[in-house]
Write an enzyme that holds these catalytic residues in place. Structure first.
Site, PDB file in Angstrom:
ATOM      1  N   LYS A 194      22.051  44.695   3.554  1.00  0.00           N
ATOM      2  CA  LYS A 194      23.311  44.663   2.799  1.00  0.00           C
ATOM      3  C   LYS A 194      23.925  43.270   2.793  1.00  0.00           C
ATOM      4  O   LYS A 194      23.730  42.509   3.730  1.00  0.00           O
ATOM      5  CB  LYS A 194      24.313  45.619   3.465  1.00  0.00           C
ATOM      6  N   ASN A 195      24.709  42.991   1.755  1.00  0.00           N
ATOM      7  CA  ASN A 195      25.435  41.725   1.619  1.00  0.00           C
ATOM      8  C   ASN A 195      24.515  40.508   1.676  1.00  0.00           C
ATOM      9  O   ASN A 195      24.922  39.434   2.095  1.00  0.00           O
ATOM     10  CB  ASN A 195      26.528  41.580   2.697  1.00  0.00           C
ATOM     11  N   ARG A 196      23.268  40.718   1.318  1.00  0.00           N
ATOM     12  CA  ARG A 196      22.259  39.645   1.304  1.00  0.00           C
ATOM     13  C   ARG A 196      22.009  39.039   2.682  1.00  0.00           C
ATOM     14  O   ARG A 196      21.549  37.914   2.815  1.00  0.00           O
ATOM     15  CB  ARG A 196      22.627  38.538   0.300  1.00  0.00           C
ATOM     16  N   LEU A 197      22.336  39.793   3.719  1.00  0.00           N
ATOM     17  CA  LEU A 197      22.075  39.305   5.084  1.00  0.00           C
ATOM     18  C   LEU A 197      20.681  39.780   5.503  1.00  0.00           C
ATOM     19  O   LEU A 197      20.516  40.527   6.479  1.00  0.00           O
ATOM     20  CB  LEU A 197      23.171  39.794   6.038  1.00  0.00           C
ATOM     21  N   HIS A 198      19.716  39.392   4.722  1.00  0.00           N
ATOM     22  CA  HIS A 198      18.354  39.878   4.909  1.00  0.00           C
ATOM     23  C   HIS A 198      17.748  39.348   6.206  1.00  0.00           C
ATOM     24  O   HIS A 198      18.198  38.344   6.751  1.00  0.00           O
ATOM     25  CB  HIS A 198      17.484  39.440   3.714  1.00  0.00           C
TER      26      HIS A 198
END
Ligand SMILES: Cc1cc2nc3c(=O)[nH]c(=O)nc-3n(C[C@H](O)[C@H](O)[C@H](O)COP(=O)(O)O)c2cc1C
Length: 218
Positions: A194-198
């Protein structure tokens, strides 16, 4: 045809995105980790999970990329088959380095692999060639892959002639056709979050043969 008209099809196929899958583990052997993710992609009914982008470059460093199919994975590396005289074949002959990318969108997973490239043994290529359907074997002879084709009928004519030359099941493996193996130096496992916190985990092969791991910012 607009993209919208395709969307019901993909929904019908049940291709929902799967959230919160586990990230890759630094404690695993990266080839085993790859196999685990690959098996999961196969069991998730993804169409052609073995399709991967193969990037090569000319000796001058001009890159090119295309899709090929991953046909074999073991501790030696990642094998695909092709025409050794194609553009990719030429590039790999003169600059034997490649990068591979697999992407399974519904799993939010990407794997990147980089390394030197070698031809697999003639025996291995011939064995695999003979396991292919007859039409694909004729096709391998018929196609001067990546060369200029003046008109489509030229190809059909070549197929027709080859079918006459090889009427039965016995079709030899063309000398210009075979496998390449990408010997991994770096393998990166990317898990979408989520939230591009890959999450990104890279395995780097040390001269000793051991793997070192590191995390990267997404
Ligand atoms: C789904 C898919 C799978 C493909 N698999 C292969 C393959 O395994 N080997 C191959 O030589 N080309 C394969 N191709 C065709 C290549 O993408 C490419 O058109 C061809 O190899 C010529 O590339 P080159 O001119 O850069 O050498 C595939 C294409 C697609 C879309």
């Amino acid at each position: 045809m607009s993209l919208d008209s395709h969307m019901p099809t993909s929904r019908e196929a049940g291709q929902g995105i799967i959230h919160d899958l586990p990230a890759a583990s630094p404690d695993k052997d990266p080839i085993m980790q790859f196999q685990e993710w690959f098996d999961f992609a196969q069991s998730a009914n993804i169409y052609l999970p073995e399709a991967m982008t193969l990037s090569t470059a000319s000796p001058e460093g001009i890159p090119s990329a295309r899709i090929v199919l991953l046909k074999c994975i073991d501790h030696r590396g990642f094998v695909f088959f092709t025409n050794y005289n194609s553009r990719k074949g030429d590039e790999l002959n003169s600059n034997p380095r490649a990068a591979l990318v697999l992407h399974w969108s519904t799993l939010q997973r990407q794997i990147r692999i980089e390394g030197n490239v070698e031809r697999i043994s003639r025996d291995e290529s011939e064995t695999y060639f003979q396991s292919r359907p007859r039409g694909s074997r004729i096709g391998a002879w018929a196609s001067h892959q990546s060369m200029l084709l003046n008109e489509r009928s030229e190809l059909s004519l070549r197929v027709e002639r080859l079918n006459q030359k090889y009427p039965g099941e016995k079709i030899p493996c063309p000398p210009h056709w075979g496998g390449f193996r990408v010997i991994p130096e770096n393998i990166e496992f990317w898990q979408g979050r989520k939230n591009r916190l890959h999450e990104r985990l890279v395995f780097k092969r040390l001269p000793s043969g051991d793997w070192q791991t590191k995390l990267l910012y997404p």
